[in-house]
Design an enzyme around this catalytic site. Structure first.
Site, PDB file in Angstrom:
ATOM      1  N   ALA A  64     -13.259   0.953  27.162  1.00 40.23           N
ATOM      2  CA  ALA A  64     -14.391   0.080  26.873  1.00 40.23           C
ATOM      3  C   ALA A  64     -15.514   0.980  26.360  1.00 40.23           C
ATOM      4  O   ALA A  64     -15.552   2.185  26.643  1.00 40.23           O
ATOM      5  CB  ALA A  64     -14.816  -0.637  28.144  1.00 40.23           C
ATOM      6  N   GLY A 107     -10.074   0.955  29.322  1.00 42.53           N
ATOM      7  CA  GLY A 107      -9.786  -0.339  28.697  1.00 42.53           C
ATOM      8  C   GLY A 107      -8.699  -0.246  27.635  1.00 42.53           C
ATOM      9  O   GLY A 107      -7.998  -1.227  27.378  1.00 42.53           O
ATOM     10  N   GLU A 110      -5.622  -0.528  29.527  1.00 44.23           N
ATOM     11  CA  GLU A 110      -5.540  -1.916  30.022  1.00 44.23           C
ATOM     12  C   GLU A 110      -5.162  -2.887  28.904  1.00 44.23           C
ATOM     13  O   GLU A 110      -4.413  -3.837  29.125  1.00 44.23           O
ATOM     14  CB  GLU A 110      -6.885  -2.309  30.655  1.00 44.23           C
ATOM     15  CG  GLU A 110      -7.145  -1.529  31.935  1.00 44.23           C
ATOM     16  CD  GLU A 110      -8.580  -1.664  32.424  1.00 44.23           C
ATOM     17  OE1 GLU A 110      -9.517  -1.379  31.635  1.00 44.23           O
ATOM     18  OE2 GLU A 110      -8.776  -2.059  33.574  1.00 44.23           O
ATOM     19  N   GLU A 130     -11.825   5.798  34.814  1.00 41.86           N
ATOM     20  CA  GLU A 130     -13.131   5.187  35.103  1.00 41.86           C
ATOM     21  C   GLU A 130     -13.832   5.837  36.295  1.00 41.86           C
ATOM     22  O   GLU A 130     -15.057   5.828  36.386  1.00 41.86           O
ATOM     23  CB  GLU A 130     -12.955   3.678  35.367  1.00 41.86           C
ATOM     24  CG  GLU A 130     -12.626   2.853  34.133  1.00 41.86           C
ATOM     25  CD  GLU A 130     -11.135   2.721  33.840  1.00 41.86           C
ATOM     26  OE1 GLU A 130     -10.339   3.502  34.405  1.00 41.86           O
ATOM     27  OE2 GLU A 130     -10.765   1.834  33.057  1.00 41.86           O
TER      28      GLU A 130
HETATM   29  N1  CAA Z   1     -16.996   4.600  24.643  1.00 41.68           N
HETATM   30  C1  CAA Z   1     -17.868   4.949  23.670  1.00 41.68           C
HETATM   31  N2  CAA Z   1     -17.723   6.023  22.873  1.00 41.68           N
HETATM   32  C2  CAA Z   1     -16.651   6.790  23.072  1.00 41.68           C
HETATM   33  C3  CAA Z   1     -15.679   6.487  24.062  1.00 41.68           C
HETATM   34  C4  CAA Z   1     -15.885   5.336  24.857  1.00 41.68           C
HETATM   35  N3  CAA Z   1     -15.012   4.936  25.801  1.00 41.68           N
HETATM   36  N4  CAA Z   1     -14.717   7.441  24.015  1.00 41.68           N
HETATM   37  C5  CAA Z   1     -15.065   8.285  23.029  1.00 41.68           C
HETATM   38  N5  CAA Z   1     -16.224   7.898  22.465  1.00 41.68           N
HETATM   39  C6  CAA Z   1     -16.944   8.542  21.368  1.00 41.68           C
HETATM   40  C7  CAA Z   1     -17.670   9.803  21.839  1.00 41.68           C
HETATM   41  O1  CAA Z   1     -18.892   9.475  22.431  1.00 41.68           O
HETATM   42  C8  CAA Z   1     -17.806  10.544  20.527  1.00 41.68           C
HETATM   43  O2  CAA Z   1     -18.878   9.991  19.801  1.00 41.68           O
HETATM   44  P1  CAA Z   1     -20.042  10.970  19.185  1.00 41.68           P
HETATM   45  O3  CAA Z   1     -19.329  11.782  18.163  1.00 41.68           O
HETATM   46  O4  CAA Z   1     -21.037  10.008  18.617  1.00 41.68           O
HETATM   47  O5  CAA Z   1     -20.541  11.789  20.319  1.00 41.68           O
HETATM   48  C9  CAA Z   1     -16.531  10.198  19.777  1.00 41.68           C
HETATM   49  O6  CAA Z   1     -16.037   9.004  20.399  1.00 41.68           O
HETATM   50  C10 CAA Z   1     -15.466  11.258  19.888  1.00 41.68           C
HETATM   51  O7  CAA Z   1     -15.265  11.549  21.272  1.00 41.68           O
HETATM   52  P2  CAA Z   1     -15.294  13.030  21.878  1.00 41.68           P
HETATM   53  O8  CAA Z   1     -16.234  13.899  21.106  1.00 41.68           O
HETATM   54  O9  CAA Z   1     -15.554  12.905  23.354  1.00 41.68           O
HETATM   55  O10 CAA Z   1     -13.793  13.467  21.575  1.00 41.68           O
HETATM   56  P3  CAA Z   1     -12.889  14.489  22.417  1.00 41.68           P
HETATM   57  O11 CAA Z   1     -11.649  14.690  21.612  1.00 41.68           O
HETATM   58  O12 CAA Z   1     -13.677  15.682  22.834  1.00 41.68           O
HETATM   59  O13 CAA Z   1     -12.530  13.692  23.768  1.00 41.68           O
HETATM   60  C11 CAA Z   1     -11.780  11.795  25.055  1.00 41.68           C
HETATM   61  C12 CAA Z   1     -11.740  12.532  23.701  1.00 41.68           C
HETATM   62  C13 CAA Z   1     -11.082  12.643  26.132  1.00 41.68           C
HETATM   63  C14 CAA Z   1     -11.043  10.497  24.877  1.00 41.68           C
HETATM   64  C15 CAA Z   1     -13.241  11.550  25.473  1.00 41.68           C
HETATM   65  O14 CAA Z   1     -13.943  10.956  24.379  1.00 41.68           O
HETATM   66  C16 CAA Z   1     -13.395  10.646  26.644  1.00 41.68           C
HETATM   67  O15 CAA Z   1     -13.216  11.062  27.772  1.00 41.68           O
HETATM   68  N6  CAA Z   1     -13.762   9.352  26.403  1.00 41.68           N
HETATM   69  C17 CAA Z   1     -14.025   8.402  27.448  1.00 41.68           C
HETATM   70  C18 CAA Z   1     -12.752   7.913  28.131  1.00 41.68           C
HETATM   71  C19 CAA Z   1     -13.102   6.977  29.248  1.00 41.68           C
HETATM   72  O16 CAA Z   1     -13.753   7.310  30.207  1.00 41.68           O
HETATM   73  N7  CAA Z   1     -12.651   5.707  29.139  1.00 41.68           N
HETATM   74  C20 CAA Z   1     -12.913   4.688  30.110  1.00 41.68           C
HETATM   75  C21 CAA Z   1     -14.110   3.846  29.679  1.00 41.68           C
HETATM   76  S1  CAA Z   1     -14.648   2.712  30.936  1.00 41.68           S
HETATM   77  C22 CAA Z   1     -13.582   1.386  30.826  1.00 41.68           C
HETATM   78  O17 CAA Z   1     -12.717   1.355  29.985  1.00 41.68           O
HETATM   79  C23 CAA Z   1     -13.828   0.294  31.818  1.00 41.68           C
HETATM   80  C24 CAA Z   1     -12.796  -0.769  31.854  1.00 41.68           C
HETATM   81  O18 CAA Z   1     -11.856  -0.720  32.628  1.00 41.68           O
HETATM   82  C25 CAA Z   1     -12.908  -1.957  31.005  1.00 41.68           C
END
Ligand code: CAA
Length: 256
Positions: A64, A107, A110, A130
């Protein structure tokens, strides 16, 4: 037509591709609304028999959209139907296959699990991280992951952010098939086209009957299955399928 997804039809398969590459296909409200609208349009289109939801080689979806929800309040999430709009996926009658490569996190994982099958690339990573954001999965992760891989592993994933590789996901029953990244999407569409060639009404009821396993006690599920089985004897396709078998010829499905 859409800003956050790309849609196309390949053979009898409707493909919806998530397309927010700069955000690793993070699932914001706009994207999810477009995805549900596209899948509903495929569901209503007689030229489509099965669907594929996919992302990019690098990311199916990284979850998400954290930036969208960082300042949210419970009331805003409830009144804005934050996750509720995902429920529209459960009302899609035709089979939906997730073709997953790279990150399928939060998400994203999911969303893949809410589909009927998962075809993965060798680079796919499934996770519910999460806990690292101070929250828990909110779109089915605690429920569907536990049903798919069992309590022990689901606890590790949700409590401690453990990821599953594609091979592990297949071994634990989360994923149907794993292919090299160059061909996973093609293979997913091929599988979807195979399924799309089958009797349409039976497909719909078969999907409904399997999904009922997760909603009903066994006795009710068995009764439900039996009623759906009996119901199919009202279709032209049942008469055609059995006549084709007896007369040793290929069946021609009408979807009626
Ligand atoms: N939401 C918004 N933006 C996101 C995102 C997310 N879930 N995941 C990645 N991005 C964005 C980053 O902010 C980044 O944007 P900027 O260049 O503007 O900073 C871009 O995508 C590229 O990401 P990274 O620079 O972080 O890329 P990376 O290769 O270093 O890492 C990753 C990749 C491991 C996937 C890392 O981005 C990450 O950990 N993302 C979040 C994963 C996460 O926590 N997901 C769960 C979300 S909560 C949820 O989903 C709740 C639910 O159950 C509904």
């Amino acid at each position: 037509m859409y800003d956050n997804i790309i849609t196309r039809v390949e053979g009898r398969v409707g493909v919806a591709q998530l397309n927010r590459p700069k955000a690793l296909n993070a699932l914001n409200r706009e994207l999810m609304t477009e995805l549900m609208t596209a899948l509903e349009a495929f569901d209503a289109d007689p030229a489509v028999g099965c669907m594929v939801v996919t992302g990019s080689a690098r990311a199916f979806a990284a979850g998400a959209d954290i930036k969208e929800m960082a300042d949210a309040t419970p009331a805003r999430m409830m009144t804005g139907s934050f996750i509720d709009l995902w429920d529209r996926l459960q009302r899609i009658g035709k089979p939906v296959i997730a073709a997953v490569s790279g990150f399928a996190l939060g998400g994203g994982c999911e969303l893949a699990m809410a589909c009927d099958m998962i075809v993965a690339s060798e680079t796919a990573q499934f996770g519910q991280p999460e806990i690292n954001l101070g929250v828990i999965p909110g779109a089915g992760g605690t429920q569907r992951m536990t049903l798919a891989v069992g309590k022990a592993l689901a606890m590790e994933m949700v409590l401690n952010g453990r990821y599953l590789s594609a091979d592990e996901a297949q071994r634990y029953g989360l994923v149907n098939r794993v292919y090299p990244v160059e061909v996973y999407l093609e293979e997913a569409v091929r599988l979807a086209n195979e399924i799309a060639a089958r009797a349409p009404v039976a497909l719909r009821l078969a999907k409904e009957a399997i999904n009922a396993t997760f909603e009903m006690p066994l006795r009710a599920g068995l009764d439900h299955e039996r009623r759906l089985f009996y119901l199919l004897f009202s279709t032209d396709d049942q008469k055609e399928g059995m006549d084709a078998f007896i007369n040793k010829r290929p069946a021609q499905w009408k979807g009626q």
